[in-house]
Motif scaffolding. Structure first.
Motif, PDB file in Angstrom:
ATOM      1  N   ASP A  44      31.139   7.488  -8.318  1.00 17.92           N
ATOM      2  CA  ASP A  44      29.908   7.618  -9.100  1.00 17.92           C
ATOM      3  C   ASP A  44      28.784   8.215  -8.258  1.00 17.92           C
ATOM      4  OD1 ASP A  44      30.904   6.588 -11.496  1.00 17.92           O
ATOM      5  OD2 ASP A  44      30.285   4.529 -11.034  1.00 17.92           O
ATOM      6  N   ALA A  45      28.632   7.694  -7.039  1.00 19.23           N
ATOM      7  CA  ALA A  45      27.553   8.176  -6.167  1.00 19.23           C
ATOM      8  C   ALA A  45      27.792   9.624  -5.745  1.00 19.23           C
ATOM      9  CB  ALA A  45      27.432   7.274  -4.935  1.00 19.23           C
ATOM     10  N   LEU A  46      29.029   9.974  -5.447  1.00 16.51           N
ATOM     11  CA  LEU A  46      29.340  11.357  -5.083  1.00 16.51           C
ATOM     12  C   LEU A  46      29.040  12.290  -6.246  1.00 16.51           C
ATOM     13  CD1 LEU A  46      32.702  10.802  -3.155  1.00 16.51           C
ATOM     14  CD2 LEU A  46      30.434  11.176  -2.168  1.00 16.51           C
ATOM     15  N   ASN A  47      29.385  11.868  -7.459  1.00 16.35           N
ATOM     16  CA  ASN A  47      29.062  12.661  -8.645  1.00 16.35           C
ATOM     17  C   ASN A  47      27.560  12.817  -8.807  1.00 16.35           C
ATOM     18  OD1 ASN A  47      31.730  11.430 -10.872  1.00 16.35           O
ATOM     19  ND2 ASN A  47      31.800  12.895  -9.205  1.00 16.35           N
ATOM     20  N   ASP A  48      26.833  11.717  -8.645  1.00 18.38           N
ATOM     21  CA  ASP A  48      25.386  11.753  -8.825  1.00 18.38           C
ATOM     22  C   ASP A  48      24.719  12.726  -7.867  1.00 18.38           C
ATOM     23  OD1 ASP A  48      25.573   9.828 -10.811  1.00 18.38           O
ATOM     24  OD2 ASP A  48      25.003   8.158  -9.498  1.00 18.38           O
ATOM     25  N   HIS A  49      25.254  12.815  -6.654  1.00 18.89           N
ATOM     26  CA  HIS A  49      24.646  13.667  -5.629  1.00 18.89           C
ATOM     27  C   HIS A  49      25.372  15.007  -5.480  1.00 18.89           C
ATOM     28  CE1 HIS A  49      21.727  10.675  -4.352  1.00 18.89           C
ATOM     29  NE2 HIS A  49      22.684   9.768  -4.506  1.00 18.89           N
ATOM     30  N   ARG A  50      26.263  15.307  -6.405  1.00 16.41           N
ATOM     31  CA  ARG A  50      26.945  16.599  -6.488  1.00 16.41           C
ATOM     32  C   ARG A  50      27.730  16.932  -5.225  1.00 16.41           C
ATOM     33  NH1 ARG A  50      25.896  18.362 -11.923  1.00 16.41           N
ATOM     34  NH2 ARG A  50      27.033  20.204 -11.243  1.00 16.41           N
ATOM     35  N   LEU A  51      28.454  15.946  -4.693  1.00 16.18           N
ATOM     36  CA  LEU A  51      29.341  16.179  -3.562  1.00 16.18           C
ATOM     37  C   LEU A  51      30.774  16.268  -4.073  1.00 16.18           C
ATOM     38  CD1 LEU A  51      27.932  13.820  -0.780  1.00 16.18           C
ATOM     39  CD2 LEU A  51      27.193  16.098  -1.465  1.00 16.18           C
ATOM     40  N   MET A  52      31.587  17.077  -3.411  1.00 16.86           N
ATOM     41  CA  MET A  52      32.989  17.207  -3.804  1.00 16.86           C
ATOM     42  C   MET A  52      33.753  15.930  -3.509  1.00 16.86           C
ATOM     43  SD  MET A  52      34.005  21.055  -2.530  1.00 16.86           S
ATOM     44  CE  MET A  52      33.218  22.506  -3.272  1.00 16.86           C
ATOM     45  N   VAL A  53      34.524  15.478  -4.474  1.00 15.90           N
ATOM     46  CA  VAL A  53      35.436  14.349  -4.299  1.00 15.90           C
ATOM     47  C   VAL A  53      36.794  14.946  -3.933  1.00 15.90           C
ATOM     48  CG1 VAL A  53      36.566  12.388  -5.401  1.00 15.90           C
ATOM     49  CG2 VAL A  53      34.184  12.953  -5.975  1.00 15.90           C
ATOM     50  N   ASP A  54      37.174  14.801  -2.658  1.00 20.26           N
ATOM     51  CA  ASP A  54      38.416  15.388  -2.154  1.00 20.26           C
ATOM     52  C   ASP A  54      39.500  14.317  -2.135  1.00 20.26           C
ATOM     53  OD1 ASP A  54      40.406  16.790  -0.851  1.00 20.26           O
ATOM     54  OD2 ASP A  54      39.292  17.098   1.009  1.00 20.26           O
ATOM     55  N   LEU A  55      40.634  14.603  -2.771  1.00 20.95           N
ATOM     56  CA  LEU A  55      41.730  13.641  -2.888  1.00 20.95           C
ATOM     57  C   LEU A  55      42.920  13.987  -2.001  1.00 20.95           C
ATOM     58  CD1 LEU A  55      41.442  13.167  -6.735  1.00 20.95           C
ATOM     59  CD2 LEU A  55      40.546  11.690  -4.919  1.00 20.95           C
ATOM     60  N   SER A  56      42.706  14.841  -1.003  1.00 18.07           N
ATOM     61  CA  SER A  56      43.735  15.070   0.014  1.00 18.07           C
ATOM     62  C   SER A  56      44.036  13.743   0.707  1.00 18.07           C
ATOM     63  CB  SER A  56      43.245  16.082   1.050  1.00 18.07           C
ATOM     64  OG  SER A  56      42.819  17.276   0.449  1.00 18.07           O
ATOM     65  N   HIS A  57      45.260  13.569   1.134  1.00 19.74           N
ATOM     66  CA  HIS A  57      45.728  12.368   1.841  1.00 19.74           C
ATOM     67  C   HIS A  57      45.818  11.134   0.943  1.00 19.74           C
ATOM     68  CE1 HIS A  57      45.781  13.616   6.181  1.00 19.74           C
ATOM     69  NE2 HIS A  57      44.941  14.526   5.735  1.00 19.74           N
ATOM     70  N   SER A  58      45.361  11.184  -0.282  1.00 17.21           N
ATOM     71  CA  SER A  58      45.367   9.994  -1.124  1.00 17.21           C
ATOM     72  C   SER A  58      46.767   9.689  -1.639  1.00 17.21           C
ATOM     73  CB  SER A  58      44.426  10.176  -2.318  1.00 17.21           C
ATOM     74  OG  SER A  58      44.900  11.195  -3.185  1.00 17.21           O
ATOM     75  N   GLY A  59      46.987   8.422  -1.958  1.00 16.15           N
ATOM     76  CA  GLY A  59      48.208   8.035  -2.646  1.00 16.15           C
ATOM     77  C   GLY A  59      48.195   8.556  -4.070  1.00 16.15           C
ATOM     78  N   GLU A  60      49.373   8.601  -4.689  1.00 20.03           N
ATOM     79  CA  GLU A  60      49.491   9.217  -6.008  1.00 20.03           C
ATOM     80  C   GLU A  60      48.599   8.541  -7.039  1.00 20.03           C
ATOM     81  OE1 GLU A  60      52.948  10.456  -9.277  1.00 20.03           O
ATOM     82  OE2 GLU A  60      53.499   9.446  -7.407  1.00 20.03           O
ATOM     83  N   ASN A  61      48.625   7.215  -7.105  1.00 16.67           N
ATOM     84  CA  ASN A  61      47.833   6.538  -8.129  1.00 16.67           C
ATOM     85  C   ASN A  61      46.343   6.644  -7.863  1.00 16.67           C
ATOM     86  OD1 ASN A  61      49.970   5.771  -9.750  1.00 16.67           O
ATOM     87  ND2 ASN A  61      50.295   3.834  -8.682  1.00 16.67           N
ATOM     88  N   THR A  62      45.946   6.617  -6.605  1.00 20.97           N
ATOM     89  CA  THR A  62      44.529   6.807  -6.286  1.00 20.97           C
ATOM     90  C   THR A  62      44.077   8.193  -6.712  1.00 20.97           C
ATOM     91  OG1 THR A  62      44.582   5.228  -4.452  1.00 20.97           O
ATOM     92  CG2 THR A  62      42.836   6.891  -4.406  1.00 20.97           C
ATOM     93  N   CYS A  63      44.911   9.190  -6.475  1.00 19.44           N
ATOM     94  CA  CYS A  63      44.580  10.556  -6.867  1.00 19.44           C
ATOM     95  C   CYS A  63      44.441  10.666  -8.387  1.00 19.44           C
ATOM     96  CB  CYS A  63      45.652  11.518  -6.366  1.00 19.44           C
ATOM     97  SG  CYS A  63      45.380  13.248  -6.824  1.00 19.44           S
ATOM     98  N   LEU A  64      45.408  10.150  -9.114  1.00 18.75           N
ATOM     99  CA  LEU A  64      45.368  10.257 -10.568  1.00 18.75           C
ATOM    100  C   LEU A  64      44.179   9.497 -11.144  1.00 18.75           C
ATOM    101  CD1 LEU A  64      49.182   9.797 -11.303  1.00 18.75           C
ATOM    102  CD2 LEU A  64      47.877  11.928 -11.488  1.00 18.75           C
ATOM    103  N   ASP A  65      43.939   8.297 -10.622  1.00 18.59           N
ATOM    104  CA  ASP A  65      42.806   7.505 -11.118  1.00 18.59           C
ATOM    105  C   ASP A  65      41.479   8.216 -10.863  1.00 18.59           C
ATOM    106  OD1 ASP A  65      44.476   5.501 -11.975  1.00 18.59           O
ATOM    107  OD2 ASP A  65      43.901   4.053 -10.432  1.00 18.59           O
TER     108      ASP A  65
END
Length: 360
Positions: free
Chosen positions: A173-194
């Motif tokens: 939410d905070a990253l969205n509010d401040h217009r920063l990229m949410v990078d899902l590299s290295h994340s687990g599959e479910n964390t990425c999908l969520d």
């Protein structure tokens, strides 16, 4: 138009000379500090010679026993000093317009990014102020997890494969509010999908491969890739050993993964995030000794990834150095990619994604 006339953006890479004594010593460490990098005349000259327009570098806390928030602030200051020392060559990127400016002025745009978001701390009340502070300091990309689990979600090597936690949603939410990229590299599959489903802004996977071609945890499934693209996001293919199940990836493997990603995501969502620099290692024998120490330290700390071994270089040997982007363009052309599609892969898709996320 040739490849070096294109806007070339490395969605995750390096800007240093790995051949100096300090750099070789740092290569053996678990989490070398920015002050130990060698952003010297050779590194800058070869970045220019490669045609690179901008690169997302990793700064701040990624792993180890350093205090995440304090160390991250120190790293931001180090990189500010590096940029201040080279104003004619380097430019801090805060907006997509800065990438265009870097291309126009023949400078190298430097994008500040994290590969672990734990520097936000664990206090929900501090999340917004810390993200706001990072944004004000010029950070533009925040990867939620590294390979291991943290309090936002699970990394690719976390066997529980939890999804995004409530705290992780607060950070998104905070990253969205401040217009920063949410990078899902290295994340687990479910964390990425969520995270891809939850985020109000398009998300990215700035450096990855395709699990359909190499079934290793650091690579993304077609479901993950497709969801990121469908929601307006970006996928960068890396030049890493994980592109080949045996760990010895070649330039042909890079092309295969780009082709597959384009087939899954469409030609407007795919680019490159090499996870490497434009200055090649000169002495691979000496480097391999340092690499063996580094891989052992990562394994001991529980932060290594399946596919990392002392005999696998963290780069593609036949696609490195100052010609890597020109070589990739030629290989893609041989696979039938048009000049327009190659331009998208080398940087225009990332630039368009940056326009969508960083816009005021």
């Amino acid at each position: 138009m040739t490849a070096t006339d294109f806007v070339i953006v490395n969605a995750l890479g390096q800007l240093d000379n790995p051949n100096t004594p300090a750099a070789l010593a740092a290569a053996a460490q678990l989490n070398p500090a920015g002050g130990e990098l060698s952003v010297d005349a050779r590194a800058i000259a070869e970045a220019h010679a490669s045609g690179l327009t901008a690169v997302n570098i990793t700064l701040g806390y990624t792993m180890g026993d350093l205090p995440p928030y304090e160390h991250t602030l120190e790293e931001i200051a180090v990189w500010d000093g590096i940029l201040d020392a080279h104003p004619d060559d380097l430019l801090k990127v805060r907006t997509a317009a800065d990438i265009r400016r870097a291309h126009r002025e023949r400078r190298i745009g430097v994008i500040y990014g994290f590969q672990n978001a734990v520097a936000v701390g664990e206090d929900t009340a501090l999340v917004d102020s810390r993200v706001a502070g990072f944004a004000a300091a010029g950070v533009r990309v925040v990867q939620l997890t590294y390979n291991q689990a943290n309090h936002l979600g699970d990394g690719s090597m976390a066997t529980a494969n939890r999804g995004l936690t409530p705290f992780g949603r607060r950070v998104v939410d905070a990253l969205n509010d401040h217009r920063l990229m949410v990078d899902l590299s290295h994340s687990g599959e479910n964390t990425c999908l969520d995270a891809a489903r939850y985020s109000r802004q398009p998300v990215s996977v700035n450096h990855t491969g395709c699990r359909a071609l190499a079934d290793l945890p650091r690579n993304k499934t077609d479901e993950e890739l497709r969801l990121v693209a469908e929601r307006g996001g970006f996928v960068g293919i890396y030049f890493m050993p994980f592109l080949d199940p045996g760990g010895h990836a070649t330039a042909a493997d890079v092309v295969d993964h780009i082709v597959h990603a384009v087939d899954v995501c469409g030609e407007d969502a795919v680019g490159i995030g090499t996870d490497g620099g434009t200055t090649a290692v000169d002495d691979l024998v000496t480097y391999r000794a340092a690499l063996a120490e580094h891989v052992a330290a990562r394994r001991a700390a529980g932060v290594g990834a399946a596919g990392e071994r002392a005999d696998t270089y963290p780069f593609v040997v036949d696609l490195r150095g100052v010609d890597q982007f020109r070589d990739l363009a030629r290989l893609l052309e041989k696979r039938g990619f048009s000049s327009d599609r190659i331009e998208k892969i080398l940087g225009r898709n990332f630039l368009d994604y940056a326009d969508r996320v960083w816009a005021a």
